[in-house]
Design a protein around this motif. Sequence first.
Motif, PDB file in Angstrom:
ATOM      1  N   GLY A   8     -29.231 -53.887 104.350  1.00 28.08           N
ATOM      2  CA  GLY A   8     -29.429 -53.775 102.905  1.00 28.08           C
ATOM      3  C   GLY A   8     -30.614 -52.909 102.546  1.00 28.08           C
ATOM      4  N   VAL A   9     -31.662 -52.997 103.336  1.00 26.63           N
ATOM      5  CA  VAL A   9     -32.851 -52.179 103.089  1.00 26.63           C
ATOM      6  C   VAL A   9     -32.553 -50.723 103.427  1.00 26.63           C
ATOM      7  N   ASP A  10     -31.779 -50.480 104.455  1.00 24.33           N
ATOM      8  CA  ASP A  10     -31.387 -49.118 104.793  1.00 24.33           C
ATOM      9  C   ASP A  10     -30.665 -48.455 103.622  1.00 24.33           C
ATOM     10  N   VAL A  11     -29.755 -49.179 103.017  1.00 21.86           N
ATOM     11  CA  VAL A  11     -29.021 -48.636 101.876  1.00 21.86           C
ATOM     12  C   VAL A  11     -29.989 -48.311 100.752  1.00 21.86           C
ATOM     13  N   ASP A  12     -30.887 -49.226 100.453  1.00 20.69           N
ATOM     14  CA  ASP A  12     -31.867 -48.995  99.403  1.00 20.69           C
ATOM     15  C   ASP A  12     -32.716 -47.770  99.725  1.00 20.69           C
ATOM     16  N   PHE A  13     -33.167 -47.664 100.964  1.00 20.26           N
ATOM     17  CA  PHE A  13     -33.979 -46.528 101.387  1.00 20.26           C
ATOM     18  C   PHE A  13     -33.205 -45.227 101.209  1.00 20.26           C
ATOM     19  N   GLU A  14     -31.956 -45.205 101.652  1.00 20.22           N
ATOM     20  CA  GLU A  14     -31.164 -43.978 101.573  1.00 20.22           C
ATOM     21  C   GLU A  14     -30.836 -43.597 100.127  1.00 20.22           C
ATOM     22  N   LEU A  15     -30.538 -44.601  99.306  1.00 18.32           N
ATOM     23  CA  LEU A  15     -30.294 -44.304  97.892  1.00 18.32           C
ATOM     24  C   LEU A  15     -31.548 -43.736  97.235  1.00 18.32           C
ATOM     25  N   THR A  16     -32.690 -44.342  97.513  1.00 23.53           N
ATOM     26  CA  THR A  16     -33.948 -43.859  96.952  1.00 23.53           C
ATOM     27  C   THR A  16     -34.245 -42.441  97.425  1.00 23.53           C
ATOM     28  N   ARG A  17     -34.033 -42.204  98.682  1.00 24.73           N
ATOM     29  CA  ARG A  17     -34.245 -40.868  99.257  1.00 24.73           C
ATOM     30  C   ARG A  17     -33.361 -39.824  98.568  1.00 24.73           C
ATOM     31  N   PHE A  18     -32.087 -40.174  98.338  1.00 23.37           N
ATOM     32  CA  PHE A  18     -31.160 -39.257  97.696  1.00 23.37           C
ATOM     33  C   PHE A  18     -31.536 -39.036  96.228  1.00 23.37           C
ATOM     34  N   VAL A  19     -31.875 -40.111  95.533  1.00 25.66           N
ATOM     35  CA  VAL A  19     -32.251 -39.987  94.123  1.00 25.66           C
ATOM     36  C   VAL A  19     -33.490 -39.102  93.987  1.00 25.66           C
ATOM     37  N   ARG A  20     -34.452 -39.249  94.871  1.00 24.46           N
ATOM     38  CA  ARG A  20     -35.642 -38.391  94.835  1.00 24.46           C
ATOM     39  C   ARG A  20     -35.273 -36.925  94.996  1.00 24.46           C
ATOM     40  N   ARG A  21     -34.368 -36.644  95.922  1.00 32.56           N
ATOM     41  CA  ARG A  21     -33.926 -35.274  96.153  1.00 32.56           C
ATOM     42  C   ARG A  21     -33.215 -34.692  94.937  1.00 32.56           C
ATOM     43  N   VAL A  22     -32.337 -35.498  94.342  1.00 33.23           N
ATOM     44  CA  VAL A  22     -31.599 -35.052  93.159  1.00 33.23           C
ATOM     45  C   VAL A  22     -32.567 -34.834  91.998  1.00 33.23           C
ATOM     46  N   ARG A  23     -33.515 -35.735  91.837  1.00 30.31           N
ATOM     47  CA  ARG A  23     -34.502 -35.589  90.756  1.00 30.31           C
ATOM     48  C   ARG A  23     -35.330 -34.327  90.960  1.00 30.31           C
ATOM     49  N   SER A  24     -35.723 -34.065  92.172  1.00 28.00           N
ATOM     50  CA  SER A  24     -36.510 -32.865  92.469  1.00 28.00           C
ATOM     51  C   SER A  24     -35.718 -31.599  92.133  1.00 28.00           C
ATOM     52  N   ARG A  25     -34.441 -31.577  92.519  1.00 27.23           N
ATOM     53  CA  ARG A  25     -33.604 -30.426  92.193  1.00 27.23           C
ATOM     54  C   ARG A  25     -33.436 -30.307  90.687  1.00 27.23           C
ATOM     55  N   SER A  26     -33.266 -31.445  90.018  1.00 31.18           N
ATOM     56  CA  SER A  26     -33.119 -31.443  88.567  1.00 31.18           C
ATOM     57  C   SER A  26     -34.349 -30.850  87.900  1.00 31.18           C
ATOM     58  N   LEU A  27     -35.517 -31.256  88.348  1.00 27.53           N
ATOM     59  CA  LEU A  27     -36.760 -30.739  87.774  1.00 27.53           C
ATOM     60  C   LEU A  27     -36.843 -29.213  87.901  1.00 27.53           C
ATOM     61  N   ARG A  28     -36.386 -28.702  89.024  1.00 27.02           N
ATOM     62  CA  ARG A  28     -36.429 -27.251  89.230  1.00 27.02           C
ATOM     63  C   ARG A  28     -35.449 -26.509  88.323  1.00 27.02           C
ATOM     64  N   ASN A  29     -34.398 -27.199  87.865  1.00 23.47           N
ATOM     65  CA  ASN A  29     -33.341 -26.524  87.106  1.00 23.47           C
ATOM     66  C   ASN A  29     -33.288 -26.873  85.626  1.00 23.47           C
ATOM     67  N   LEU A  30     -34.214 -27.675  85.139  1.00 22.03           N
ATOM     68  CA  LEU A  30     -34.186 -28.059  83.731  1.00 22.03           C
ATOM     69  C   LEU A  30     -34.341 -26.868  82.789  1.00 22.03           C
ATOM     70  N   ALA A  31     -35.029 -25.846  83.236  1.00 26.86           N
ATOM     71  CA  ALA A  31     -35.243 -24.674  82.376  1.00 26.86           C
ATOM     72  C   ALA A  31     -33.942 -23.985  82.006  1.00 26.86           C
ATOM     73  N   THR A  32     -32.867 -24.225  82.765  1.00 24.83           N
ATOM     74  CA  THR A  32     -31.580 -23.628  82.401  1.00 24.83           C
ATOM     75  C   THR A  32     -31.041 -24.250  81.114  1.00 24.83           C
ATOM     76  N   ILE A  33     -31.509 -25.446  80.790  1.00 26.07           N
ATOM     77  CA  ILE A  33     -31.123 -26.088  79.531  1.00 26.07           C
ATOM     78  C   ILE A  33     -32.090 -25.665  78.432  1.00 26.07           C
ATOM     79  N   HIS A  34     -33.380 -25.780  78.711  1.00 24.83           N
ATOM     80  CA  HIS A  34     -34.422 -25.302  77.799  1.00 24.83           C
ATOM     81  C   HIS A  34     -35.722 -25.202  78.588  1.00 24.83           C
TER      82      HIS A  34
END
Length: 149
Positions: A8-34
């Motif tokens: 269960g902790v592995d799943v939580d760790f992996e989800l958190t790891r993925f969400v961090r990566r997606v958030r980081s990519r999102s931050l880099r691309n927000l300027a395409t919206i504004h």
Amino acid sequence: MTNQLPAGVDVDFELTRFVRRVRSRSLRNLATIHPKLDYGTFTFLLAIVDAEDGIRGSELADQIGVHKSTASRAVATLERLGLVSRVPDPDDGRAQLLVAQPVAHERVGEYRRSSHEILQSLVDDWSPDEIASFARSLSRLNERAEKEL
């Protein structure tokens, strides 16, 4: 070291790891919206874009899980950026609905298409059954989280 943690902790760790990566990519691309859009305000924009008939400010705050004043500041920013406007609520003339401007729909749509392409490239070596199983599992997890978290 994650192999030493309970499953269960592995799943939580992996989800958190993925969400961090997606958030980081999102931050880099927000300027395409504004160019002045920040990540916190972006989450409000997504909720407004997804509300096809508009959404009241109080509903927006509840949906995102923040105080009304926080939602109000985010909406004011989105209005200043020209991404959101207020319209009269057809069901209650005293109330207003928040609606996304056409430019916001267009830019968020393009942002989502780009994100979808990236996700597709991440699973391009997965079988259709693996992808379907993963999607079902995520859906099941989200449905349960919506009820209990």
